[in-house]
Scaffold this active site. Structure first.
Site, PDB file in Angstrom:
ATOM      1  N   ASP A   1      -4.400   5.880  -5.018  1.00 51.22           N
ATOM      2  CA  ASP A   1      -4.587   5.984  -6.424  1.00 51.22           C
ATOM      3  C   ASP A   1      -4.979   4.486  -7.043  1.00 51.22           C
ATOM      4  OD1 ASP A   1      -2.138   5.114  -6.396  1.00 51.22           O
ATOM      5  OD2 ASP A   1      -1.365   6.916  -7.694  1.00 51.22           O
TER       6      ASP A   1
ATOM      7  N   ASP B   1      -3.163   9.976  -1.555  1.00 49.53           N
ATOM      8  CA  ASP B   1      -2.226   9.775  -2.750  1.00 49.53           C
ATOM      9  C   ASP B   1      -2.281  11.219  -3.575  1.00 49.53           C
ATOM     10  OD1 ASP B   1      -0.798   7.494  -2.389  1.00 49.53           O
ATOM     11  OD2 ASP B   1      -2.034   6.352  -3.468  1.00 49.53           O
TER      12      ASP B   1
ATOM     13  N   GLU C   1       7.311  -0.459  -0.854  1.00 51.97           N
ATOM     14  CA  GLU C   1       6.722  -1.715  -1.576  1.00 51.97           C
ATOM     15  C   GLU C   1       7.660  -2.710  -2.361  1.00 51.97           C
ATOM     16  OE1 GLU C   1       2.872  -2.236  -4.890  1.00 51.97           O
ATOM     17  OE2 GLU C   1       3.377  -0.277  -3.981  1.00 51.97           O
TER      18      GLU C   1
END
Length: 263
Positions: free
Chosen positions: A44, A83, A181
């Site tokens: 995304d 995603d 992340e």
């Protein structure tokens, strides 16, 4: 050979690093596939690098279905991971399944969703209905407004334990991959060692099972501010193909990410 969930599991067990890059169209899918990238992430992040938004939040499920179809047509051996966009899965497991089914019908072979332990029920619901799931923890771009910006997660001892708890809960629920992340390297290493499923990192150090970058970042195409974990692989490369091959080689050799790309 075609990359599957079993392939990724075998790579972790053998200590072989997994490579992933974002991809949004058929041409780049073919190029990345030929360069040996194991996973093509229809991210995304297209909201930023393709559509020009300042976040991923405006991306719709219809957008993701369209780009997933494009990537699936161009990919031969790589696993296509798509995603689930903001608002398409958070209401209920049933909503998540309906959205994931659209992406799978478009050519995805795995879907990714963001969230901690609260999403474990959804992961279980999808996995038990034939949909492989990658979970995204640490910094979650769809929650950027909650964080107040793009900030490193898991820095305190308590937050690191929460991150590990989330990862273990997702694994127990049936997740096939766990992506972290912007997490301190030592925390990502500890989580990776605690899991039997593979981990993928972006800004999470070198000791995870694989790496991912946004394609437009590693090719130095995106005009926005570059994150610390980004490396320009076009520098010194004579072509895009060579840059992608350099990325694959660096991940496999554990020369990327280096300390300057980690937290």
């Amino acid at each position: 050979m075609k990359t599957t969930v079993s392939t990724l599991q075998n790579m972790k067990q053998a200590g072989q690093k997994i490579t992933m890059l974002t991809c949004y169209d058929a041409s780049f899918a073919s190029l990345l596939d030929d360069a040996g990238v194991e996973i093509l992430l229809v991210g995304d992040s297209l909201g930023n690098v393709i559509q020009g938004h300042t976040s991923t939040l405006p991306v719709s499920l219809a957008d993701m279905v369209y780009h997933t179809r494009c990537v699936a047509r161009g990919s031969k051996d790589a696993l296509v991971l798509a995603d689930l966009p903001f608002g398409s899965y958070q209401v209920s497991p049933q909503q998540a399944y309906a959205s994931a089914a659209e992406l799978m019908a478009a050519g995805a072979e795995m879907v990714k969703l963001e969230g901690g332990m609260i999403m474990a029920e959804t992961v279980d619901f999808l996995a038990n209905r034939g949909i492989p799931v990658c979970t995204h923890i640490g910094l979650q771009p769809q929650s950027v407004n909650v964080y107040g910006g793009y900030k490193v997660q898991g820095k305190s001892e308590f937050d690191a334990e929460v991150l590990k708890r989330d990862a273990l809960a997702h694994q127990a629920a049936g997740a096939a991959l766990v992506l972290m992340e912007m997490v301190p390297a030592h925390v990502a290493k500890a989580v990776t060692e605690a899991l039997t499923v593979p981990t993928i990192g972006i800004g999470a150090g070198v000791d995870v099972d694989g790496q991912v970058l946004v394609l437009h970042d590693m090719l130095a195409v995106y005009p926005g501010k570059k994150a610390r974990f980004v490396k320009n692989f076009m520098a010194g490369s004579h072509s895009i193909q060579a840059a992608v091959e350099a990325y694959v080689k660096a991940v496999k050799a554990m020369t990327f990410p280096a300390d300057e790309h980690s937290f």
